[in-house]
Motif scaffolding. Structure first.
Motif, short mmCIF file in Angstrom:
data_model
loop_
_atom_site.label_atom_id
_atom_site.label_comp_id
_atom_site.label_asym_id
_atom_site.label_seq_id
_atom_site.Cartn_x
_atom_site.Cartn_y
_atom_site.Cartn_z
N GLY A 160 51.00 -108.05 -115.31
CA GLY A 160 51.86 -106.89 -115.23
C GLY A 160 51.32 -105.74 -116.04
O GLY A 160 51.15 -105.85 -117.25
N LEU A 161 51.02 -104.62 -115.37
CA LEU A 161 50.53 -103.42 -116.02
C LEU A 161 51.38 -102.24 -115.57
O LEU A 161 51.59 -102.04 -114.38
CB LEU A 161 49.07 -103.15 -115.64
N LEU A 162 51.90 -101.47 -116.53
CA LEU A 162 52.62 -100.26 -116.20
C LEU A 162 51.60 -99.21 -115.78
O LEU A 162 50.80 -98.76 -116.59
CB LEU A 162 53.43 -99.76 -117.39
N LEU A 310 54.37 -105.18 -109.50
CA LEU A 310 54.15 -103.77 -109.19
C LEU A 310 55.08 -102.95 -110.07
O LEU A 310 56.29 -102.90 -109.83
CB LEU A 310 54.43 -103.50 -107.71
N ILE A 311 54.52 -102.34 -111.11
CA ILE A 311 55.32 -101.61 -112.09
C ILE A 311 54.69 -100.23 -112.24
O ILE A 311 53.62 -100.08 -112.82
CB ILE A 311 55.33 -102.33 -113.46
N PHE A 312 55.36 -99.21 -111.70
CA PHE A 312 54.77 -97.88 -111.65
C PHE A 312 55.61 -96.87 -112.42
O PHE A 312 56.84 -96.85 -112.31
CB PHE A 312 54.62 -97.41 -110.20
N SER A 329 58.74 -104.46 -109.24
CA SER A 329 59.47 -104.56 -110.50
C SER A 329 59.70 -103.17 -111.06
O SER A 329 59.11 -102.78 -112.06
CB SER A 329 58.70 -105.41 -111.51
N PRO A 330 60.54 -102.35 -110.40
CA PRO A 330 60.81 -101.02 -110.91
C PRO A 330 61.69 -101.09 -112.14
O PRO A 330 61.94 -102.15 -112.69
CB PRO A 330 61.52 -100.33 -109.74
N VAL A 331 62.19 -99.93 -112.57
CA VAL A 331 63.05 -99.91 -113.75
C VAL A 331 64.40 -100.55 -113.43
O VAL A 331 65.24 -100.72 -114.30
CB VAL A 331 63.23 -98.46 -114.23
N ASN A 332 64.60 -100.95 -112.17
CA ASN A 332 65.84 -101.58 -111.72
C ASN A 332 67.04 -100.67 -111.94
O ASN A 332 67.97 -100.98 -112.68
CB ASN A 332 66.06 -102.93 -112.43
#
Length: 423
Positions: A160-162, A310-312, A329-332
């Motif tokens: 996981g990488l932002l 997927l963290i953007f 995996s967004p900020v939800n």
């Protein structure tokens, strides 16, 4: 040092190229050598590497650089927590003017991370062919893509990488089987003031797990920033394969390219490694001044394995292809509500492509998720955007109720568009 006629010819040819950086001293390397992080003797000058391997550890600044005739740059084995001369391990170069990498030359950081915390642990299981002995197997290391689980159930390493603000990090080792797992890929970071001409290669691949049941190492990280980029070379940050049928495959690494003008037409690869469970695909991103959105590709080279978080932190154009499984995996955020990264759900994208045999899934959520595309959304035959079973109960009016009578518990189904069934 006595020079050969061939080496003398390279000096003559290079002098014309180095005239572009008149005034800077030039250092020619014809034999293997090392520049450590605390060695600043060559900083500020031109560097030419001819037919040998130059090990460069840590951050350095050079005027111009040429790699030719089998000239390679690498770094010493390192970990993410280890520092060399006060900085993290890896090769981190600032080239003030131009970097030229000829075919057959390049940067190589394959299997140079000895970080072990990202790999899956070791687990014992009955030998798959039914023998009475036990068999140790390890999961793959993780970086941008998760490591694959081993045959015995050892989990792969986390991932996981932002993007694009996550740390540039080395890969992780695979979990041990009968011996240590494969080492992760290293770190190559290049900041170029003018032009990168890449006809050679830049690699930070994870190493295969070669010991019995060992997991593969994850791919490392390649980060390129230049004013312009040209050539036909290649870059790769692939995960290593797990040993035979028992070790988990290493997750893919990260390749990030940012430039103003890009005519480079080379190949990019950051897929996970094969194994009992293939590693998740790495993340490749390319951003030029001509594109509004970074072009992000998650491609597993045809292997269907574990997933890639997927963290953007910004809108992108996204392609999930080649058997990759992207776990969104967004900020939800609830629908329409802004959050700490400034975006709301559905998440904004440029174009979205989900290829055949590939998928986007989601983390469990209690509200609407999705994408708001400025361009096209394409889901090819056999591709999926799948949120099955990922809702989370928030004790709303749609939850089914339960009833206990005579010690027997009975429950109704949840409702949404339709009413849940009763008992």
């Amino acid at each position: 040092m006595k020079m050969t006629q061939r080496q003398f010819g390279f000096i003559l040819g290079s002098c014309a190229w180095l005239a572009l950086a008149a005034g800077a001293r030039a250092e020619f390397f014809f034999q293997d050598a090392t520049i450590n992080a605390d060695d600043t003797n060559y900083d500020g000058g031109d560097v030419v590497v001819v037919g040998c391997t130059l090990t460069i550890n840590g951050p350095h600044t050079f005027s111009d650089m040429l790699l030719t005739d089998g000239g390679w740059i690498t770094h010493s084995p390192a970990t993410n927590s280890q520092t060399v001369g006060g900085v993290r391990g890896g090769t981190l170069l600032t080239i003030q003017n131009s970097l030229v990498v000829d075919a057959g030359s390049g940067f190589r950081a394959d299997g140079l991370s000895v970080t072990s915390s990202g790999g899956g642990g070791t687990i014992f299981t009955n030998y798959p062919f039914g023998a009475s002995e036990y068999y140790a197997s390890g999961g793959g290391g993780g970086n941008a893509g998760r490591g694959g689980a081993s045959l015995g159930g050892a989990p792969g390493g986390n991932a996981g990488l932002l993007f694009p603000t996550g740390p540039n990090r080395l890969g992780s080792s695979g979990g041990a089987g009968g011996g240590p797992g494969g080492a992760g890929g290293g770190l190559i970071q290049l900041t170029i003031g003018d032009t990168l001409i890449l006809d050679g290669s830049i690699t930070a691949n994870g190493a295969d797990g070669t010991n019995s049941g060992a997991g593969g190492g994850s791919g490392g990280t390649i980060v390129i920033s230049a004013e312009s980029m040209a050539g036909t070379g290649s870059m790769a940050a692939r995960g290593g394969a797990g040993e035979l049928f028992a070790g988990g495959g290493g997750g893919g690494g990260q390749i990030e390219i940012t430039c103003q003008t890009n005519t480079w037409s080379g190949a990019l690869a950051a897929g996970g490694g094969a194994g009992a469970t293939a590693g998740g695909a790495g993340i490749v991103s390319v951003k030029s001044a001509a594109s509004v959105y970074a072009q992000v590709v998650v491609d597993n080279g045809g292997l269907r394995g574990t997933n890639t978080p997927l963290i953007f932190a910004q809108a992108v154009s996204l392609s999930v292809t080649g058997g990759a499984v992207g776990q969104w995996s967004p900020v939800n955020l609830p629908l329409g509500q802004a959050g700490p990264l400034g975006f709301s759900a559905p998440f904004p994208v440029g174009n979205l492509l989900v290829g055949s045999n590939s998928a986007i899934t989601f983390t469990p959520v209690s509200f609407v998720v999705g994408f708001n595309a400025a361009g096209d959304i394409t889901i090819q035959s056999g591709g999926q955007v799948n949120a099955d079973g990922l809702g989370v109960s928030v004790k709303s009016n749609g939850d089914g109720n339960l009833f206990v009578t005579n010690g027997v518990t009975m429950a109704g189904g949840g409702g949404y568009g339709g009413v849940g069934g009763g008992w």
